[in-house]
Design a protein around this motif. Structure first.
Motif, PDB file in Angstrom:
ATOM      1  N   TYR A 101      25.757  91.512  62.204  1.00  0.00           N
ATOM      2  CA  TYR A 101      26.612  92.535  62.605  1.00  0.00           C
ATOM      3  C   TYR A 101      27.645  91.718  63.835  1.00  0.00           C
TER       4      TYR A 101
ATOM      5  N   SER B  71      27.775  92.521  66.447  1.00  0.00           N
ATOM      6  CA  SER B  71      27.380  92.669  67.781  1.00  0.00           C
ATOM      7  C   SER B  71      26.487  91.067  67.920  1.00  0.00           C
ATOM      8  N   GLY B  72      26.393  90.434  66.834  1.00  0.00           N
ATOM      9  CA  GLY B  72      25.698  89.108  66.875  1.00  0.00           C
ATOM     10  C   GLY B  72      24.352  89.497  66.512  1.00  0.00           C
ATOM     11  N   THR B  73      24.062  90.686  66.410  1.00  0.00           N
ATOM     12  CA  THR B  73      22.339  91.041  65.807  1.00  0.00           C
ATOM     13  C   THR B  73      22.129  90.269  64.400  1.00  0.00           C
ATOM     14  N   TYR B  74      21.100  89.623  64.022  1.00  0.00           N
ATOM     15  CA  TYR B  74      20.518  89.436  63.120  1.00  0.00           C
ATOM     16  C   TYR B  74      19.608  90.318  62.487  1.00  0.00           C
TER      17      TYR B  74
END
Lengths: 117, 116
Positions: free
Chosen positions: A98, A100-103
Motif C-alpha cells: 500500500y 502507506s508502506g503497509t505490507y
C-alpha cells in the motif's frame, strides 16, 4: 480486490514422495510478492518460501520449490522427498504494498497436508 | 531464534465481555499486524500498526476493536463487547523495516477466542 484460492482443502502423501499444492490468485497489480507459509499443529505460521513477481526464476528452498506462472496467476508449491515433519496446514499468501508502506497479506483458505509413514 | 509470542493460547469469554489479546513482537520489528481466522475460513487481515498509530485497517476492524502498544514490547488487540461471531483464531505478526526480510511477516501461534 485481490483474492487467493487454494482448491485442495486436504492432501496426503507418502513419506519420501513428492506432492504439489496449488494456489491461484487474482490481481491487477504488476508488482507483488507471493508466499507459502506452513503451520504445524498448535504452532505458529512459518515462512516456507517466497517469490517476487518481477522475478521469472522460480524460487527454491531445499526440498521446497514453486512453479510461478505469472500470466496464469498460479503459484504452486512442490515438496520433494516428503518428511513426516512436513505434516501441517499450508497457506498461500499474496502481498500488496500500500502507499502507506503497509505490507498487507491476503491469504488462501489453506491446504492441510498429511505425510504418511 | 526470536519469535512472536501470543498469550493466552485459548481465551473463553461470555458474549458482551471485553477481551484483550496480547502479543510480544520480535524486538527490532516496527510494523505490527493482527489477522483472524474463523474456523474453516480464510485468514483475514484486521489491522496494521506503525509508529504508534493504525496504518491500515479492514472493514472487519470496526469500533469494537482497538489496538495498542502500551509499552516497548507488547502489542494488544482489544475487543470491547464480544459477539458470538468474534470466535476465531487471532494471529499477531510483526515485520522488520529493513533488509532482505522487510517484506516478510513473522507470526505468532495464535490465540483461539471462544465467545459463549
Amino acid at each position: 480486490a485481490q483474492t487467493v484460492t487454494q482448491s485442495q482443502p486436504e492432501m496426503s502423501v507418502q513419506e519420501a514422495e513428492t506432492v504439489t499444492l496449488s494456489c491461484t490468485y487474482d490481481t491487477s497489480e504488476n508488482n507483488y510478492y507471493l508466499f507459502w507459509y506452513k503451520q504445524p499443529p498448535s504452532r505458529q505460521m512459518i515462512l516456507v518460501i517466497r517469490q517476487e513477481a518481477y522475478k521469472q526464476q522460480n524460487a527454491t528452498e531445499n526440498r521446497f520449490s514453486v512453479n510461478f506462472q505469472k500470466a496464469a496467476k498460479s503459484f504452486s508449491l512442490k515438496i520433494s522427498d516428503s518428511q513426516l515433519g512436513d505434516t501441517a496446514m499450508y497457506f498461500c499468501a499474496f502481498m500488496k504494498l500500500y502507499t502507506s508502506g503497509t505490507y498487507k497479506y491476503i491469504f488462501g483458505t489453506g491446504t492441510r497436508l498429511k505425510v504418511l509413514a | 531464534e526470536p519469535e512472536v509470542t501470543q498469550t493466552p493460547s485459548h481465551q473463553v469469554t461470555q458474549m458482551g465481555q471485553e477481551v484483550i489479546l496480547r502479543c510480544v513482537p520480535i524486538s527490532n520489528h516496527l510494523y505490527f499486524y493482527w489477522y483472524r481466522q474463523i474456523l474453516g475460513q480464510k485468514v483475514e487481515f484486521l489491522v496494521s500498526f506503525y509508529n504508534n498509530e493504525i496504518s491500515e485497517k479492514s472493514e472487519i476492524f470496526d469500533d469494537q476493536f482497538s489496538v495498542e502498544r502500551p509499552d516497548g514490547s507488547n502489542f494488544t488487540l482489544k475487543i470491547r463487547s464480544t459477539k458470538l461471531e468474534d470466535s476465531a483464531m487471532y494471529f499477531c505478526a510483526s515485520r522488520s523495516p529493513l533488509g532482505a526480510s522487510k517484506n516478510i511477516q513473522y507470526f505468532g501461534a495464535g490465540t483461539r477466542l471462544s465467545v459463549l
